[in-house]
Design an enzyme around this catalytic site. Structure first.
Site, PDB file in Angstrom:
ATOM      1  N   ASN A  37     -10.921  -2.371  -5.379  1.00  0.00           N
ATOM      2  CA  ASN A  37     -10.164  -1.384  -6.457  1.00  0.00           C
ATOM      3  C   ASN A  37     -10.973  -1.070  -7.590  1.00  0.00           C
ATOM      4  OD1 ASN A  37      -6.999  -2.913  -5.221  1.00  0.00           O
ATOM      5  ND2 ASN A  37      -8.088  -0.772  -4.262  1.00  0.00           N
TER       6      ASN A  37
ATOM      7  N   ASP B 126       0.786  -1.169   0.166  1.00  0.00           N
ATOM      8  CA  ASP B 126      -0.146  -0.063  -0.086  1.00  0.00           C
ATOM      9  C   ASP B 126       0.848   1.235   0.114  1.00  0.00           C
ATOM     10  OD1 ASP B 126      -2.434   1.452  -0.078  1.00  0.00           O
ATOM     11  OD2 ASP B 126      -2.794   1.055   2.069  1.00  0.00           O
TER      12      ASP B 126
END
Ligand code: IPE
Ligand code: IPE
Ligand code: MG
Length: 229
Positions: free
Chosen positions: A59, A11
């Site tokens: 996502n 991330d």
């Protein structure tokens, strides 16, 4: 002891780019460079399975242009690195539902997995269009079709994308976020969790070493009173 299976929530690509006043895609591009380095580092350190979270089922909420560039980069990574991965004895496996991808991309990715399928030195899992809840629902559907009425833990595990692999010993998340974001919910039941503030594009061999050193100091009790070392 070196953890046998390390899983990473990669991330912070967007924040990395933002810090440099660059578009988000630059962060993803740098993130792919980190992937290359960390795969080699993990292999060199004697880790057996490395699972990288590259694209979650959530996502899809991102702008189309970002999704497109992410897929482009992932595909390019597989294309460019396949030869070297194969030479290093790395077996590639994709965790996730590939059917949402254009057919040629799906075929190309499946092909890459097949080419490396006989390799045994190191397993690289890339979680792509992956969600742990979706993975579990898929497992329940297959079990129901096969008439399995009394599933055991072993049976459920055998219907997950990670079938045949040990559960992650160590789960790393970069960029400081304290959540698991629908990643490997079943498999991380007893994983040791390590969160670093480093953004994924800045994550290095040294950071992986630091995570492993922290892991080595943990006492894993698995619900009992004593730890096995
Ligand atoms: C991780 O970086 C890569 C993917 C989720 C594909 P992000 O894109 O989530 O970066 P941040 O969290 O916005 O910094
Ligand atoms: C998790 O990162 C997914 C991947 C690394 C692929 P996100 O950036 O999507 O997670 P949230 O939205 O911060 O939970
Ligand atoms: Mg993020």
């Amino acid at each position: 002891m070196i953890p046998g299976h390390v899983a990473i929530i990669m991330d912070g690509n967007g924040r990395w780019a933002k810090k440099k006043s660059l578009p988000r895609v630059f962060g993803h591009r740098q993130g792919v460079r980190t992937i290359k380095e960390i795969v080699k580092a993990a292999n060199g350190l004697g880790i057996k399975v490395l699972t990288l979270y590259a694209f979650s089922t959530e996502n899809w909420k991102r702008p189309r242009s970002e999704i497109k560039s992410l897929f482009f980069l992932i595909r390019q990574f597989i294309r460019k690195e396949l030869g070297e991965l194969n030479d290093l004895g790395i077996r590639l496996r994709i965790l996730g539902d590939l059917s949402k991808f254009p057919e040629n991309v799906e075929t190309e990715i499946r092909n890459a997995c097949m080419i490396t399928s006989q390799n045994t030195k190191f397993e690289l899992n890339i979680a792509l269009n992956y969600g742990a809840r979706q993975e579990l629902i898929r497992a329940f559907e297959i079990m129901s079709k096969q008439g399995i009425k009394k599933p055991t833990e072993e049976i459920v595990s055998s219907f997950l994308y990670t079938c045949g692999q040990s559960d992650p010993d160590l789960l790393i998340r970069t960029s400081g976020e304290l959540r698991v974001s629908n990643f490997l919910l079943w498999q991380i039941a007893y994983s040791e969790i390590y969160v670093t503030n480093k953004l994924w594009p800045d994550f290095t061999w040294n950071d992986l070493r630091a995570a492993i050193t922290a892991f080595q100091k943990r006492r894993r009790r698995f619900g009992g009173l004593y730890s096995k070392r």
